[in-house]
Design a protein around this motif. Structure first.
Motif, short mmCIF file in Angstrom:
data_model
loop_
_atom_site.label_atom_id
_atom_site.label_comp_id
_atom_site.label_asym_id
_atom_site.label_seq_id
_atom_site.Cartn_x
_atom_site.Cartn_y
_atom_site.Cartn_z
N ARG A 131 25.65 6.76 -21.01
CA ARG A 131 24.66 7.14 -19.99
C ARG A 131 24.24 8.59 -20.13
O ARG A 131 23.07 8.94 -20.08
CB ARG A 131 25.23 6.94 -18.59
CG ARG A 131 25.17 5.55 -18.05
CD ARG A 131 23.78 5.15 -17.65
NE ARG A 131 23.59 3.71 -17.86
CZ ARG A 131 24.14 2.76 -17.13
NH1 ARG A 131 24.88 3.09 -16.11
NH2 ARG A 131 23.95 1.50 -17.41
N GLN A 132 25.25 9.43 -20.32
CA GLN A 132 25.00 10.86 -20.37
C GLN A 132 24.07 11.24 -21.52
O GLN A 132 23.22 12.12 -21.39
CB GLN A 132 26.33 11.62 -20.49
CG GLN A 132 26.22 13.10 -20.29
CD GLN A 132 25.57 13.46 -18.94
OE1 GLN A 132 25.98 12.96 -17.90
NE2 GLN A 132 24.53 14.29 -18.98
N ASP A 133 24.21 10.54 -22.64
CA ASP A 133 23.35 10.84 -23.79
C ASP A 133 21.89 10.53 -23.48
O ASP A 133 21.00 11.28 -23.87
CB ASP A 133 23.81 10.03 -25.01
CG ASP A 133 25.24 10.37 -25.42
OD1 ASP A 133 25.55 11.59 -25.45
OD2 ASP A 133 26.03 9.46 -25.68
N LEU A 138 16.48 12.54 -21.81
CA LEU A 138 15.40 12.60 -20.84
C LEU A 138 15.17 14.03 -20.37
O LEU A 138 14.03 14.47 -20.15
CB LEU A 138 15.71 11.69 -19.65
CG LEU A 138 15.70 10.19 -19.98
CD1 LEU A 138 16.31 9.38 -18.84
CD2 LEU A 138 14.29 9.69 -20.29
N ASP A 139 16.27 14.76 -20.27
CA ASP A 139 16.22 16.14 -19.86
C ASP A 139 15.53 16.99 -20.92
O ASP A 139 14.58 17.72 -20.65
CB ASP A 139 17.66 16.62 -19.68
CG ASP A 139 17.76 17.66 -18.59
OD1 ASP A 139 17.00 17.51 -17.60
OD2 ASP A 139 18.56 18.59 -18.74
N THR A 140 15.99 16.86 -22.17
CA THR A 140 15.46 17.65 -23.28
C THR A 140 13.96 17.42 -23.46
O THR A 140 13.22 18.35 -23.72
CB THR A 140 16.18 17.27 -24.59
OG1 THR A 140 17.59 17.32 -24.34
CG2 THR A 140 15.84 18.22 -25.71
N TYR A 141 13.54 16.15 -23.32
CA TYR A 141 12.14 15.84 -23.59
C TYR A 141 11.32 15.76 -22.32
O TYR A 141 10.18 15.31 -22.32
CB TYR A 141 12.03 14.57 -24.42
CG TYR A 141 12.60 14.76 -25.82
CD1 TYR A 141 11.77 15.15 -26.86
CD2 TYR A 141 13.96 14.61 -26.06
CE1 TYR A 141 12.28 15.37 -28.14
CE2 TYR A 141 14.48 14.82 -27.33
CZ TYR A 141 13.65 15.20 -28.36
OH TYR A 141 14.16 15.41 -29.61
N VAL A 146 12.11 9.22 -15.03
CA VAL A 146 12.86 8.11 -15.64
C VAL A 146 14.34 8.45 -15.59
O VAL A 146 14.73 9.58 -15.89
CB VAL A 146 12.43 7.93 -17.11
CG1 VAL A 146 13.19 6.78 -17.76
CG2 VAL A 146 10.93 7.69 -17.21
N ASN A 147 15.18 7.49 -15.22
CA ASN A 147 16.62 7.77 -15.29
C ASN A 147 17.27 7.04 -16.46
O ASN A 147 16.66 6.19 -17.11
CB ASN A 147 17.31 7.49 -13.95
CG ASN A 147 17.35 6.01 -13.62
OD1 ASN A 147 17.55 5.17 -14.50
ND2 ASN A 147 17.17 5.69 -12.36
N ALA A 148 18.52 7.42 -16.70
CA ALA A 148 19.23 6.95 -17.90
C ALA A 148 19.30 5.42 -17.96
O ALA A 148 19.09 4.81 -19.00
CB ALA A 148 20.63 7.55 -17.95
N GLN A 149 19.59 4.81 -16.81
CA GLN A 149 19.74 3.36 -16.81
C GLN A 149 18.42 2.66 -17.14
O GLN A 149 18.39 1.66 -17.86
CB GLN A 149 20.26 2.90 -15.45
CG GLN A 149 20.79 1.49 -15.51
CD GLN A 149 21.51 1.08 -14.24
OE1 GLN A 149 21.63 1.86 -13.30
NE2 GLN A 149 21.97 -0.14 -14.20
N GLN A 150 17.33 3.25 -16.62
CA GLN A 150 16.01 2.66 -16.89
C GLN A 150 15.68 2.67 -18.36
O GLN A 150 15.23 1.66 -18.91
CB GLN A 150 14.93 3.43 -16.11
CG GLN A 150 14.91 3.11 -14.63
CD GLN A 150 13.96 4.03 -13.87
OE1 GLN A 150 13.92 5.24 -14.13
NE2 GLN A 150 13.19 3.47 -12.97
N ILE A 151 15.91 3.81 -19.00
CA ILE A 151 15.52 3.88 -20.42
C ILE A 151 16.46 3.03 -21.27
O ILE A 151 16.01 2.34 -22.20
CB ILE A 151 15.44 5.34 -20.94
CG1 ILE A 151 14.77 5.33 -22.33
CG2 ILE A 151 16.80 6.03 -21.00
CD1 ILE A 151 14.44 6.69 -22.88
N GLU A 152 17.73 3.00 -20.91
CA GLU A 152 18.68 2.17 -21.64
C GLU A 152 18.22 0.71 -21.61
O GLU A 152 18.22 0.01 -22.61
CB GLU A 152 20.07 2.31 -21.00
CG GLU A 152 21.14 1.53 -21.75
CD GLU A 152 22.52 1.66 -21.11
OE1 GLU A 152 22.59 1.90 -19.88
OE2 GLU A 152 23.52 1.51 -21.82
N ARG A 153 17.82 0.28 -20.44
CA ARG A 153 17.39 -1.10 -20.26
C ARG A 153 16.06 -1.37 -20.99
O ARG A 153 15.89 -2.41 -21.62
CB ARG A 153 17.22 -1.36 -18.76
CG ARG A 153 17.51 -2.78 -18.37
CD ARG A 153 17.84 -2.85 -16.90
NE ARG A 153 19.28 -2.90 -16.71
CZ ARG A 153 19.89 -3.78 -15.91
NH1 ARG A 153 19.17 -4.64 -15.24
NH2 ARG A 153 21.19 -3.79 -15.80
#
Length: 613
Positions: A131-133, A138-141, A146-153
Motif C-alpha cells: 500500500r505504502q508504495d 501518488l505522492d511523488t506524481y 486518488v488513494n492507494a487502494q483505488q490505484i491498486e484496484r
DNA sequence: TGCCAAATGGTGGGC
DNA sequence: CCATTTGGCA
C-alpha cells in the motif's frame, strides 16, 4: 498405452465418489461449476476428473489439461495427486499452475510479441508493491484525488493500452505504467501487471491465442470463489467463445477475499458468461453429523438455498462438540484455555497439535496474551503466522527445501526409519532425475544415501543439540543434496534471494527449536510442530482442518464487523467453524467486549450454548 | 510542542 | 469498530 472405455473407468486410489461427483466427473460436454462446501473433497474431485479424462482418452494426446490454482501448495498438491493416480505418460499432460505462474510463463515465452510500449525487456524485475508504495507513487506524481487502494484496484481492472487522459484515476494508472518502465533504472512489474500484459498479448495475437486453445481443451479452476476481476477477464480473453470446457470448483460461502480484490459475484458471472451448469457436492468427509448440522445453520444464513450436507465423518469424542465459553477476564481466559487443553492431552483424548486456536486478526497480540499460561503448563503455543527471517513458519513448513532437508536430518537421529528412508530416496531420484528403471543408478543412489546416513549420524552425535549447531547440521544435509541441485530441481529456488529466504528461515527456526530441545529428535519434532498448539488467523486456516478448533474472541470488539449485513464476515465465521473435524469452541471475555448476540441466537437452536467457565 | 480532528490499518497471495 | 498515527494549526 491402452485407454479405458469411459463406462469401465473406476476412481483411482479412493473407494468411490458420491453420485453428484460422478455426475460432475462425467460432464465433459459443457462447462460446470462445482459447488463444493467445506470438506467435500474439492482437490480430490479435480484429481479424479483429470485421471478420468486422461485414462479414457477423453482428453487425447497431445492435448493437455490446464489446472489453475491460487496458491503454490494447492497447485502442487493437485499435480501430485494426478501423478499418483495416472501413468507418467498421461500425468505429464496435466499442467498445474498458479494463476501467476501461468501468466508469468506466457510473458516470458512470448515476451517479444507483447505490443509496444508494453514489451518488457528480458531482464525485467518482479516487484510486490505494498500500500505504502502506491501511496508514495501518488505522492511523488501528485495525484491528490486518488488513494492507494483505488490505484491498486484499477491497475488490475484496466485493459491495456491505458490512455493518459480521462479521469484522474485513469491518468494515474497510465503514469504508473510509464514510471514502472522508465523511472527506476529497470523495468519493474507486479503480478497484476503481468496479468494485464498477458491479457493484452493474447487479445492482440491470434497465433498465440490459437496455440493456447489448441493445447488446452480442458481447463480446471480451483477455489473459484476467490477469482479476481483481472483473472476472470484473462480467462475470458483466453478461452471465452472457444471450445474449451471448464470445470470450476469452489464454495461461495467461503469467499473471504473480496476486501483484497476477489470478485463478489464470480460464480454468477461464470454461469452467465461460460454457460456453466451448476452441480453441488453434498458429502462432508471432514466433520461428523452434529457439527455438520451446526455448520448448516450458518450456511443457511449465508445462502438460504443451500442443500443440507451429508456428514461422512464419525464422531470420536464425548461431551460438548460446540460451545461458547465465557470468562470474566482475560487472565482467566488464558488460564482456563491452557488448563482445558492440558487436561485433554493428559486424558489422552488429543495431542497438542490436534488443536488450533484461530483468531480474527492480530495473531501476535493473542500469542502474547496466551503464551504465559501455556508455558506454565509446559504446553507450547506456536503462532504459525510468525516470521522466521522473511518467511512465515506456516509457509516454511510447506517448502520443498524444508521437506527434503528435514527427512535427511530425521535419518540422522532415528534408529531405523524406513518411511524417511524411502521418502529420502524418492527425493533423490527426483532431484537427480534418475529413471526408476535404471537399476544400476538406483543402487548407487542407495549406497550414497547409506554413506550419508552414517555421516549425518556422526555429525549429529558430535554436535550438541544447541542453537549454534543449527547451521552446521542443516548445512550437512544441504551439502549432501547440493544447493545447486536443489535450486535446479525447483523453479521457485532459481532466484538466489528466494532460495536464501527459505534457507535462512529453515536455519532460524531450527535454531529456535534447538534452544528448547533436549535432544535432536525433540528439536526436529518441535520444528514440525509436533506437541504444539497452532495459532493462526482464519485466513491462514483456510484449506486446513483440525480435530479441535478454538476460536479466540467471539466478542464484538475483536469481531467488530461481524454484523448480519456484512456477508464476508459471516463467511469468515463459517470458514473458521468448518475447520473443525470433531469440536468447535468459541471464547468470550466480557472484559474485552460484549457477545455477538445475533450469532449466539443463530446457533442456540442448533444446541450451541454459552458456558460459564 | 501541544491540541484536536482526520485518516488509516487490520484479514493475503502470486515468480 | 476502535486504537493508533498523521496532519494542520497555533
Amino acid at each position: 498405452m491402452s485407454l479405458v472405455p469411459p463406462g469401465d473407468w473406476n476412481p483411482q486410489g479412493v473407494a468411490d465418489l458420491e453420485p453428484r461427483a460422478w455426475e460432475a466427473l462425467r460432464q465433459t460436454a459443457q462447462s460446470i461449476l462445482v459447488t463444493a462446501g467445506a470438506g467435500a473433497g474439492k482437490t480430490e474431485f479435480l484429481a479424479q476428473k483429470a485421471t478420468y479424462l486422461l485414462q479414457t482418452g477423453l482428453c487425447p494426446a497431445p492435448k493437455r489439461i490446464l489446472a489453475i490454482s491460487f496458491k503454490r501448495d494447492a497447485a502442487s498438491n493437485l499435480a501430485e495427486r494426478v501423478t499418483k493416480r495416472c501413468p507418467p505418460k498421461q500425468a505429464r499432460r496435466f499442467t498445474s499452475y498458479t494463476f501467476d505462474s501461468f501468466a508469468k510463463g506466457l510473458v516470458d515465452r512470448f515476451r517479444a510479441a507483447i505490443p509496444e510500449p508494453y514489451c518488457p525487456p528480458a531482464g525485467y524485475h518482479i516487484v510486490t508493491p505494498r500500500r505504502q508504495d502506491y501511496a508514495d507513487f501518488l505522492d511523488t506524481y501528485n495525484f491528490q484525488g486518488v488513494n492507494a487502494q483505488q490505484i491498486e484496484r484499477e491497475i488490475a481492472r484496466v485493459r491495456l493500452p491505458v490512455a493518459n487522459s480521462g479521469s484522474e484515476l485513469q491518468r494515474a494508472v497510465a503514469e504508473y505504467w510509464r514510471a514502472q518502465y522508465n523511472d527506476y533504472g529497470q523495468v519493474s512489474l507486479s503480478f497484476p501487471m503481468l496479468n494485464r500484459l498477458v491479457e493484452l498479448l493474447i487479445r492482440e495475437n491470434p497465433y498465440i491465442l490459437k496455440a493456447l486453445r489448441l493445447t488446452y481443451p480442458v481447463v480446471f479452476l480451483d477455489e473459484f470463489q476467490d477469482t479476481t476481476f483481472a483473472q476472470f477477464q484473462l480467462l475470458r480473453t483466453a478461452f471465452g467463445g472457444s471450445e474449451a470446457i471448464f470445470t470450476a470448483v469452489g464454495d461461495d460461502k467461503q469467499r473471504i477475499m473480496v476486501w483484497a480484490g476477489a470478485m463478489p459475484d464470480a460464480f454468477a458471472q461464470f454461469e452467465r458468461q461460460f454457460g456453466a451448469q451448476r452441480i453441488s457436492l453434498i458429502s462432508n468427509w471432514r466433520s461428523h453429523e452434529e457439527l455438520v448440522r451446526i455448520q448448516h445453520v450458518i450456511a443457511n444464513r449465508i445462502d438460504p438455498t443451500v442443500e443440507q450436507p451429508e456428514a461422512r465423518a464419525v464422531r470420536l469424542v464425548d461431551g460438548d462438540v460446540a460451545a461458547i465459553w465465557e470468562f470474566a477476564n482475560e487472565d482467566e481466559e488464558s488460564d482456563c484455555l491452557a488448563q482445558w487443553i492440558y487436561r485433554e492431552v493428559q486424558a489422552g483424548n488429543i495431542e497438542p497439535h490436534d488443536v488450533a486456536i484461530l483468531v480474527r486478526m492480530r495473531a501476535d497480540e493473542v500469542e502474547g496474551k496466551l503464551s504465559p499460561a501455556f508455558n506454565a503448563r509446559s504446553l507450547r503455543l506456536r503462532n504459525v503466522a510468525r516470521n522466521v527471517g522473511d518467511i512465515a513458519i506456516q509457509d516454511l513448513l510447506g517448502e520443498e527445501l524444508t521437506q527434503v532437508l528435514l527427512r535427511l536430518m530425521r535419518l540422522g537421529v532415528a534408529e531405523r526409519s524406513p518411511e524417511n528412508w524411502n521418502a529420502a530416496l524418492r527425493d533423490l531420484q527426483f532431484l537427480e532425475a534418475i529413471d526408476p528403471s535404471d537399476e544400476a543408478r538406483q543402487r548407487r543412489l542407495q549406497e550414497r544415501l547409506q554413506v550419508f546416513v552414517r555421516e549425518i549420524r556422526r555429525t549429529l552425535r558430535r554436535l550438541e543439540p544447541i542453537p549454534d549447531s543449527a547451521t552446521p547440521s542443516a548445512r550437512a544435509a544441504l551439502d549432501f543434496i547440493g544447493a545447486q541441485v536443489l535450486r535446479r530441481a525447483f523453479p521457485s529456488y532459481q532466484r538466489q534471494p528466494d532460495f536464501d529466504r527459505v534457507w535462512n528461515g529453515f536455519v532460524l527456526l531450527l535454531r529456535e527449536c534447538l534452544a528448547h530441545a533436549e535432544t535432536w529428535s525433540d528439536a526436529l519434532d518441535d520444528f514440525e510442530g509436533l506437541g504444539q498448539v497452532a495459532l493462526m488467523t482464519i485466513h491462514k486456516s483456510k484449506s486446513l482442518e483440525f480435530h479441535t478448533m478454538i476460536f479466540y474472541g467471539l466478542d464484538n470488539q475483536t469481531w467488530w464487523s461481524l454484523t448480519p449485513d456484512r456477508t464476508e464476515e459471516l463467511n469468515s465465521f463459517f470458514v473458521a467453524f468448518t475447520r473443525a473435524k470433531q469440536r468447535a469452541f468459541f471464547t468470550l471475555c466480557i472484559e474485552r467486549g460484549q457477545p455477538v448476540i445475533w450469532i449466539e441466537n443463530l446457533l442456540a437452536p442448533a444446541g450451541v450454548r454459552r458456558v460459564h467457565f
